[in-house]
Design an enzyme around this catalytic site. Structure first.
Site, short mmCIF file in Angstrom:
data_model
loop_
_atom_site.label_atom_id
_atom_site.label_comp_id
_atom_site.label_asym_id
_atom_site.label_seq_id
_atom_site.Cartn_x
_atom_site.Cartn_y
_atom_site.Cartn_z
N HIS A 36 33.19 39.20 45.90
CA HIS A 36 33.08 38.26 47.32
C HIS A 36 32.11 37.26 47.38
O HIS A 36 31.10 37.26 46.50
CB HIS A 36 32.58 39.30 48.52
CG HIS A 36 31.51 40.00 48.19
ND1 HIS A 36 31.27 41.00 47.45
CD2 HIS A 36 30.10 39.42 48.64
CE1 HIS A 36 29.95 41.46 47.44
NE2 HIS A 36 29.32 40.62 48.23
N HIS A 116 28.62 32.14 45.48
CA HIS A 116 29.05 32.55 43.94
C HIS A 116 29.62 34.05 44.18
O HIS A 116 29.53 34.51 45.34
CB HIS A 116 27.73 32.63 42.95
CG HIS A 116 26.88 33.68 43.65
ND1 HIS A 116 25.87 33.48 44.50
CD2 HIS A 116 26.69 35.07 43.21
CE1 HIS A 116 25.10 34.64 44.85
NE2 HIS A 116 25.55 35.53 43.89
#
EC number: 3.1.4.58
Length: 172
Positions: A36, A116
């Site tokens: 995620h 990220h």
């Protein structure tokens, strides 16, 4: 309840990214279902705050947009990550969330936003693993449409965190 706000790539993208992982005694890889992009880490929040938090998050307005992966790297604490191309829509959404949370007295960490996906954690020097991942990636990019963000809870366990979706908020 330990909470965060995130974007989840579609399952086919998460599976393709997890295919980059390779056997290693030095790396504890995240499962594909844990991938995620954290927009905001809220930390521990009282259970009775959940309704007010959801009401506040439901006020966030944004248009769908595309995200594309770009680079790989590692943080000093050993986390290996897959980063994203700079995206003004993503930056606006993250700032809008931070301002909205501030109005209900939720203060976020004062860290620079670095979008990220955490792929895993290295127990030793992560540089060789990053080089290996970059070779595996071979300039391949993953692109997906963002049309929602999620409020998730996280329970820390010895074998890694378990995430659960508490609420979903759709784009306009």
């Amino acid at each position: 309840m330990r909470l965060f706000i995130a974007l989840d790539p579609p399952s086919d993208i998460r599976d393709a990214i997890s295919d980059l992982q390779f056997p290693s005694d030095q790396i504890r890889w995240n499962n594909a279902d844990q991938f995620h992009l954290t927009l905001a880490f809220l930390g521990e929040q009282a259970d009775n705050q959940l309704d007010a938090l959801c009401e506040q998050l439901a006020e966030i307005r944004f248009q769908p947009f595309e995200l594309q992966t770009l680079d790989m790297g590692c943080f000093r604490h050993g986390a290996l990550w897959l980063g994203f191309q700079s995206n003004p829509s993503l930056a606006r959404l993250q700032k809008q969330l931070a301002r909205s949370l501030y109005t209900i007295a939720i203060r976020l960490e004062h860290r620079r936003f670095h979008p990220h996906l955490t792929l895993g954690r290295s127990r030793s020097n992560p540089a060789p693993a990053v080089e290996h991942l970059q070779r595996q990636l071979n300039h391949q990019r993953f692109t997906f449409r963002v049309d929602r963000f999620l409020l998730k809870s996280s329970v820390l366990r010895q074998d890694g965190a378990v995430h659960q979706i508490e609420a979903e908020f759709l784009a306009d």
